[in-house]
Design a protein around this motif. Structure first.
Motif, PDB file in Angstrom:
ATOM      1  N   VAL A 135       0.791  -1.141  -0.122  1.00 29.74           N
ATOM      2  CA  VAL A 135       0.241  -0.188  -0.146  1.00 29.74           C
ATOM      3  C   VAL A 135       0.920   1.224  -0.085  1.00 29.74           C
ATOM      4  CG1 VAL A 135      -1.536   1.126   1.612  1.00 29.74           C
ATOM      5  CG2 VAL A 135      -1.692  -1.574   1.587  1.00 29.74           C
ATOM      6  N   GLU A 136       0.784   2.394  -0.991  1.00 28.80           N
ATOM      7  CA  GLU A 136       1.757   2.899  -1.197  1.00 28.80           C
ATOM      8  C   GLU A 136       1.346   4.504  -1.077  1.00 28.80           C
ATOM      9  OE1 GLU A 136       3.809   5.771  -4.842  1.00 28.80           O
ATOM     10  OE2 GLU A 136       4.016   3.639  -4.829  1.00 28.80           O
ATOM     11  N   LEU A 137       1.585   5.349  -0.199  1.00 28.52           N
ATOM     12  CA  LEU A 137       1.677   6.793   0.030  1.00 28.52           C
ATOM     13  C   LEU A 137       2.183   7.334  -0.794  1.00 28.52           C
ATOM     14  CD1 LEU A 137       0.601   7.065   4.077  1.00 28.52           C
ATOM     15  CD2 LEU A 137      -1.070   6.320   2.408  1.00 28.52           C
ATOM     16  N   ALA A 138       2.487   8.817  -1.072  1.00 28.60           N
ATOM     17  CA  ALA A 138       2.763   9.533  -1.587  1.00 28.60           C
ATOM     18  C   ALA A 138       2.237  11.118  -2.156  1.00 28.60           C
ATOM     19  CB  ALA A 138       3.106   8.926  -3.559  1.00 28.60           C
ATOM     20  N   GLU A 139       3.459  11.640  -2.527  1.00 33.00           N
ATOM     21  CA  GLU A 139       2.904  12.846  -2.641  1.00 33.00           C
ATOM     22  C   GLU A 139       2.749  13.746  -0.717  1.00 33.00           C
ATOM     23  OE1 GLU A 139       4.080  14.587  -5.167  1.00 33.00           O
ATOM     24  OE2 GLU A 139       4.028  12.741  -5.836  1.00 33.00           O
ATOM     25  N   THR A 140       3.615  13.241   0.198  1.00 37.87           N
ATOM     26  CA  THR A 140       2.880  13.799   1.924  1.00 37.87           C
ATOM     27  C   THR A 140       4.497  14.640   1.738  1.00 37.87           C
ATOM     28  OG1 THR A 140       4.966  11.972   2.698  1.00 37.87           O
ATOM     29  CG2 THR A 140       2.685  11.663   2.250  1.00 37.87           C
ATOM     30  N   ASP A 141       5.280  15.121   1.124  1.00 39.40           N
ATOM     31  CA  ASP A 141       6.413  15.848   1.378  1.00 39.40           C
ATOM     32  C   ASP A 141       7.198  15.463   2.544  1.00 39.40           C
ATOM     33  OD1 ASP A 141       6.996  18.311  -0.643  1.00 39.40           O
ATOM     34  OD2 ASP A 141       4.920  18.718  -0.282  1.00 39.40           O
ATOM     35  N   GLY A 142       6.948  13.928   3.565  1.00 37.11           N
ATOM     36  CA  GLY A 142       7.487  14.208   4.706  1.00 37.11           C
ATOM     37  C   GLY A 142       7.309  14.665   5.939  1.00 37.11           C
ATOM     38  N   LEU A 143       6.025  15.787   5.663  1.00 36.06           N
ATOM     39  CA  LEU A 143       5.530  15.949   6.705  1.00 36.06           C
ATOM     40  C   LEU A 143       4.833  15.861   7.496  1.00 36.06           C
ATOM     41  CD1 LEU A 143       5.458  19.541   5.109  1.00 36.06           C
ATOM     42  CD2 LEU A 143       7.265  18.959   5.697  1.00 36.06           C
ATOM     43  N   ASP A 144       4.875  15.913   8.998  1.00 34.40           N
ATOM     44  CA  ASP A 144       3.896  15.181   9.713  1.00 34.40           C
ATOM     45  C   ASP A 144       2.678  15.023  10.069  1.00 34.40           C
ATOM     46  OD1 ASP A 144       6.704  14.328  11.334  1.00 34.40           O
ATOM     47  OD2 ASP A 144       6.337  15.672  12.983  1.00 34.40           O
ATOM     48  N   THR A 145       1.931  16.332   9.560  1.00 32.27           N
ATOM     49  CA  THR A 145       0.712  16.094   9.382  1.00 32.27           C
ATOM     50  C   THR A 145       0.176  15.452   8.415  1.00 32.27           C
ATOM     51  OG1 THR A 145       0.718  18.872  10.969  1.00 32.27           O
ATOM     52  CG2 THR A 145      -1.406  17.816  10.018  1.00 32.27           C
ATOM     53  N   THR A 146       0.599  15.988   6.948  1.00 30.96           N
ATOM     54  CA  THR A 146       0.253  15.080   5.767  1.00 30.96           C
ATOM     55  C   THR A 146       0.189  13.434   6.516  1.00 30.96           C
ATOM     56  OG1 THR A 146       0.983  17.232   4.721  1.00 30.96           O
ATOM     57  CG2 THR A 146       0.329  15.045   3.685  1.00 30.96           C
ATOM     58  N   ILE A 147       1.584  13.028   6.232  1.00 24.97           N
ATOM     59  CA  ILE A 147       1.191  11.796   6.416  1.00 24.97           C
ATOM     60  C   ILE A 147       1.173  11.337   8.061  1.00 24.97           C
ATOM     61  CG2 ILE A 147       3.620  11.598   8.040  1.00 24.97           C
ATOM     62  CD1 ILE A 147       4.563   9.828   5.567  1.00 24.97           C
ATOM     63  N   HIS A 148       0.504  12.212   9.145  1.00 28.42           N
ATOM     64  CA  HIS A 148      -0.367  10.995   9.989  1.00 28.42           C
ATOM     65  C   HIS A 148      -1.609  10.817   9.318  1.00 28.42           C
ATOM     66  CE1 HIS A 148      -3.290  11.297  13.584  1.00 28.42           C
ATOM     67  NE2 HIS A 148      -2.077  10.994  14.019  1.00 28.42           N
ATOM     68  N   SER A 149      -3.000  12.100   9.026  1.00 28.08           N
ATOM     69  CA  SER A 149      -3.878  11.654   7.413  1.00 28.08           C
ATOM     70  C   SER A 149      -3.633  10.668   7.193  1.00 28.08           C
ATOM     71  CB  SER A 149      -4.005  13.408   7.863  1.00 28.08           C
ATOM     72  OG  SER A 149      -3.974  13.209   6.659  1.00 28.08           O
ATOM     73  N   GLN A 150      -2.623  10.520   6.295  1.00 31.27           N
ATOM     74  CA  GLN A 150      -2.413   9.895   5.451  1.00 31.27           C
ATOM     75  C   GLN A 150      -2.790   8.272   5.587  1.00 31.27           C
ATOM     76  OE1 GLN A 150      -0.476  10.187   1.643  1.00 31.27           O
ATOM     77  NE2 GLN A 150      -0.933  12.335   1.416  1.00 31.27           N
ATOM     78  N   THR A 151      -1.744   8.062   6.575  1.00 33.39           N
ATOM     79  CA  THR A 151      -1.712   7.164   6.950  1.00 33.39           C
ATOM     80  C   THR A 151      -2.919   6.260   8.074  1.00 33.39           C
ATOM     81  OG1 THR A 151       0.986   7.188   7.643  1.00 33.39           O
ATOM     82  CG2 THR A 151       0.338   5.523   9.045  1.00 33.39           C
ATOM     83  N   LEU A 152      -3.837   7.113   8.813  1.00 35.86           N
ATOM     84  CA  LEU A 152      -4.678   6.540   9.413  1.00 35.86           C
ATOM     85  C   LEU A 152      -5.423   6.355   8.086  1.00 35.86           C
ATOM     86  CD1 LEU A 152      -5.555   9.860  11.864  1.00 35.86           C
ATOM     87  CD2 LEU A 152      -5.423   7.264  12.877  1.00 35.86           C
ATOM     88  N   ALA A 153      -5.663   6.995   7.503  1.00 35.84           N
ATOM     89  CA  ALA A 153      -6.635   6.679   6.195  1.00 35.84           C
ATOM     90  C   ALA A 153      -6.389   5.323   5.338  1.00 35.84           C
ATOM     91  CB  ALA A 153      -6.825   7.506   4.888  1.00 35.84           C
TER      92      ALA A 153
END
Length: 339
Positions: free
Chosen positions: A221-239
């Motif tokens: 399962v791939e998550l991309a375009e997060t810029d490695g920023l905590d806020t973005t990657i937290h919400s995408q990981t939860l989803a």
């Protein structure tokens, strides 16, 4: 404001005119807040580097241009400043343009400014986009050598790439994950900051192809375009965790690992194997706490030293420097480097 440095040195470091710097130093009106911040940052840079190099001789100015989370750019900044004394008798001074988020057009603008105001070399981490490659080629036309760091621009006229073999790094991560989990089922979460970073893309390709061969039943399962920023990657990981209840492993290519660990905790989920890159402060803490299984590490001071050597070679100040991939070291809580 401190006066230990010459106005000329501050102006060159900040990329501003001497008149603007003089206005800031003397508290005169007609100066933008941004210019004041640039002068303050330039003085801080000069303060740090003054303890390491002489500023009164012939000095070559190199520019570090990066788009990455601050936790990583600060590690690279420190590594570059630490390597400067080891380059004597040549004297180098470093300037920095570091951003957490930047469109390709912003990076192009930065590179074109450096071309116009002058630089003796650029160390660059940027996405592999056509307009960025064209900007690098314009620097080459102006006699300004470029070395790519961590992620490459192979079709550009850069003089060298400094970093690990990213495809091999991804394959190593897949091998370790397979050894860690064995026949235990579950999907693997792979996170990237941007797909346009060639280095991240190559890590992901190496990971997928090797995982397919060694653990053919495991889904990615791939998550991309997060810029490695905590806020973005937290919400995408939860989803992602909510959508796929079988995810029990992570290969973090783009960072933001505190946020990933927090997302697993928020959903009371267990991560059986977590593989990350780079020994920044966050990853060291997470490794010691047992939240990370292994960190794939390469020595940044050595990388930055080699990058500067390639720039000096481009100016005819060093003999030929042979290209070589950086060594990759799997680090666990039991073999953390002393520094």
């Amino acid at each position: 404001m401190p006066r230990e440095h010459r106005v000329r040195d501050i102006a060159v470091q900040a990329g501003l005119s001497e008149t603007t710097v003089d206005r800031v130093l003397n508290g005169r009106a007609g100066v933008s807040p941004r210019a004041r911040r640039q002068v303050e940052q330039a003085i801080q840079d000069l303060d740090r580097q003054a303890s390491q190099i002489r500023l009164d001789g012939r000095t070559l100015l190199v520019d570090l241009v990066m788009q990455a989370p601050r936790r990583f750019t600060e590690v690279v900044r420190a590594a570059l400043e630490a390597t400067l004394p080891g380059l004597r008798p040549v004297l180098l001074r470093a300037r920095f343009d570091l951003s957490e988020t930047a469109a390709a057009s912003d990076i192009v603008g930065t590179l074109d400014k450096l071309r116009k105001r002058g630089s003796q070399g650029v160390i660059l981490k940027a996405p592999d986009e056509p307009e960025v490659i064209e900007a690098v080629d314009r620097l080459a036309d102006a006699g300004i050598p470029v070395v790519t760091l961590v992620t490459d621009l192979p079709t550009s006229r850069r003089v060298a790439y400094i970093g690990i073999d990213n495809r091999a790094a991804g394959a190593t991560a897949a091998y370790l994950l397979g050894q860690w989990l064995g026949a235990e089922p579950g999907s693997a979460l792979v996170t990237l900051s941007r797909g346009s970073f060639r280095g991240e893309e190559e890590r992901e390709m190496g990971f997928r192809s090797t995982l397919r061969r060694l653990s053919p039943g495991r889904q990615v399962v791939e998550l991309a375009e997060t810029d490695g920023l905590d806020t973005t990657i937290h919400s995408q990981t939860l989803a992602a965790l909510t959508a796929d209840p079988t995810i029990n492993a992570v290969y973090s290519i783009g960072g933001g690992n505190r946020a990933i660990v927090q997302a697993f905790a928020d959903l009371d989920r267990t991560c059986r194997c977590f593989i990350a890159h780079d020994l920044d402060a966050d990853n060291v803490d997470l490794l010691r706490a047992g939240a990370l299984s292994v960190v794939l590490h390469h020595d940044l001071p050595t990388d930055l030293h080699r990058a500067c050597q390639h720039l000096l070679h481009a100016h005819g100040l060093l003999p030929d420097v042979r290209p070589a991939a950086s060594n990759l070291h799997p680090v666990t809580p039991f073999n953390l480097p002393s520094r």
